[in-house]
Design an enzyme around this catalytic site. Structure first.
Site, PDB file in Angstrom:
ATOM      1  N   LYS A   5       5.473   1.052   7.660  1.00 15.25           N
ATOM      2  CA  LYS A   5       5.518   2.200   6.781  1.00 15.25           C
ATOM      3  C   LYS A   5       6.873   2.849   6.586  1.00 15.25           C
ATOM      4  CE  LYS A   5       2.468   6.119   6.073  1.00 15.25           C
ATOM      5  NZ  LYS A   5       1.177   6.697   6.770  1.00 15.25           N
TER       6      LYS A   5
ATOM      7  N   GLY B 206       0.615  -1.068   0.163  1.00 15.72           N
ATOM      8  CA  GLY B 206       0.027   0.030  -0.149  1.00 15.72           C
ATOM      9  C   GLY B 206       0.783   1.187   0.174  1.00 15.72           C
TER      10      GLY B 206
ATOM     11  N   GLY C  96       0.691   4.981   1.952  1.00 18.44           N
ATOM     12  CA  GLY C  96       0.202   6.078   2.955  1.00 18.44           C
ATOM     13  C   GLY C  96       0.312   7.416   2.630  1.00 18.44           C
TER      14      GLY C  96
ATOM     15  N   TYR D 209       2.621   9.457   3.700  1.00 15.95           N
ATOM     16  CA  TYR D 209       3.699  10.258   3.528  1.00 15.95           C
ATOM     17  C   TYR D 209       4.846   8.855   3.509  1.00 15.95           C
ATOM     18  CZ  TYR D 209       1.619  14.556   4.847  1.00 15.95           C
ATOM     19  OH  TYR D 209       0.969  15.532   4.935  1.00 15.95           O
ATOM     20  N   GLY D 210       4.428   7.812   3.147  1.00 20.08           N
ATOM     21  CA  GLY D 210       5.357   6.815   3.009  1.00 20.08           C
ATOM     22  C   GLY D 210       4.667   5.523   2.241  1.00 20.08           C
ATOM     23  N   SER D 211       5.576   4.498   1.862  1.00 18.86           N
ATOM     24  CA  SER D 211       5.143   3.208   1.312  1.00 18.86           C
ATOM     25  C   SER D 211       5.075   2.180   2.440  1.00 18.86           C
ATOM     26  CB  SER D 211       6.216   2.936   0.244  1.00 18.86           C
ATOM     27  OG  SER D 211       6.251   4.095  -1.072  1.00 18.86           O
ATOM     28  N   VAL D 212       3.956   1.324   2.169  1.00 18.50           N
ATOM     29  CA  VAL D 212       3.781   0.380   3.250  1.00 18.50           C
ATOM     30  C   VAL D 212       4.085  -0.965   2.551  1.00 18.50           C
ATOM     31  CG1 VAL D 212       1.927  -0.613   4.733  1.00 18.50           C
ATOM     32  CG2 VAL D 212       1.659   2.054   3.988  1.00 18.50           C
TER      33      VAL D 212
ATOM     34  N   ASP E 240      -8.957  12.686   7.135  1.00 18.76           N
ATOM     35  CA  ASP E 240      -9.008  12.058   5.667  1.00 18.76           C
ATOM     36  C   ASP E 240      -9.600  10.725   5.729  1.00 18.76           C
ATOM     37  OD1 ASP E 240      -8.413  11.998   3.128  1.00 18.76           O
ATOM     38  OD2 ASP E 240      -6.309  11.107   3.351  1.00 18.76           O
TER      39      ASP E 240
END
Length: 325
Positions: free
Chosen positions: A97, A75, A77, A79-82, A190
């Site tokens: 993350k 996934g 997020g 402010y970052g990749s999961v 959000d």
């Protein structure tokens, strides 16, 4: 335009596990290798104080002594990749993350997200497990939720049934009540289907606190969120906005789960500017289709998406609605 909502983030299929693992002994520290999906990652050396403060002051400290390896990306997020990850000593699966250190702005945002998540503990909130700060980046450890994000479930299986919609809405509302009644309160800012994660028992959890605010003063003057789910007051930004903006987004998310489409309908807006103008400056509200037969659900959504924020119910009141009984 600097809205996070101008770009549709890939769904965050993060997170479900068990309580945070206690420190375990590991080999000498190794720097994580972002280029290899199965390369082991070890705890990097730390200064006496972490980047977020010292333990004596109550600030969160890094998770030390954990030997782990990174799996495939699951996934994205705020402010970052999961990624999926595994504890090398016990085999436990969790989510991580990652935010590269090369992006100081995103690192700072991730630290703020950690400060919010570390105090949250509720069945309908994705569990924070710890973090690691190394030359390979800032890594935030979260529970792994096997079912993935709600938006992917909607894409794969279609709109939720009446029973599962009621259950998902109730779970989300409970998580929202927990956030809004914290001291200080947390405003998510959000809420949408891609930020709801679902476990194998269909327990729904709020996730991705990258846009969230934790403060005694819940009012914000920052336009933040994802446009189709944004409340009118967030777009207009005249007198600020707070927890009631979450209620609007929640109502939009119920429409999304009931229809498997964005809250204003598929392909309703041909540009971001048109969407902003329509949501912020007309009298229209998102609604369920005319042929949707659950009147209790229709009334629940109607109460959430009242254009005047002062007249929207609080999450506590929504939990008593007949749709959730």
């Amino acid at each position: 335009i600097g809205f996070k909502g101008l770009r549709r983030l890939r769904s965050s299929r993060t997170l479900l596990l068990s309580p945070p693992p206690p420190p375990v002994s590991c080999a000498p520290p190794r720097t994580p290798s972002a280029g290899s999906a199965d390369s082991p990652c070890g705890q990097a050396p730390f200064a006496e104080k972490s980047t977020l403060g010292c333990q004596a002051s109550g600030a969160v400290m890094p998770l030390k002594g954990l030997s782990w390896r990174k799996g495939k990306q699951i996934g994205q997020g705020s402010y970052g990749s999961v990624f999926k990850a595994q504890d090398l000593d016990r085999g436990l699966i969790f989510a991580v993350k990652q935010c590269p250190q090369a992006d100081p702005k995103h690192v700072e945002k991730m630290k703020m997200e950690i400060e919010i998540c570390r105090t949250l503990q509720h069945p309908n909130i994705v569990r924070y497990l710890g973090f690691e700060d190394s030359s390979g980046g800032l890594f935030v450890f979260l529970e792994y939720v096997a079912g993935g994000c709600m938006s992917n479930i909607l894409h794969e299986f279609g709109a939720l049934t009446s029973a599962t919609l009621r259950k998902a809405t109730r779970d989300c509302c409970r998580g929202l009540l927990y956030l809004h009644t914290r001291n200080p309160p947390v405003v998510h800012r959000d809420i949408k289907a891609s930020n709801l994660l679902v476990d194998s028992d269909f327990e729904v959890k709020l996730a991705d606190f990258g846009c969230s605010k934790k403060d005694d003063c819940t009012k914000s003057f920052t336009t933040i969120g994802s446009v189709p789910w944004m409340a009118p007051e967030v777009i207009l930004n005249k007198e600020g906005h707070g927890r009631k903006a979450d209620i609007w987004s929640f109502g939009c998310t119920v429409v999304e789960m009931a229809t498997a489409e964005q809250p204003w309908g598929a392909n309703r807006f041909n540009s971001v500017m048109f969407a902003l103008r329509h949501i912020g400056m007309t009298d229209e509200v998102p609604t369920l289709p005319n042929d949707y037969q659950d009147e209790e659900c229709r009334d629940f959504v109607r109460q959430c998406v009242v254009r005047c924020p002062e007249t929207r119910p609080r999450s506590r009141h929504l939990l008593t609605h007949k749709f959730l009984r």
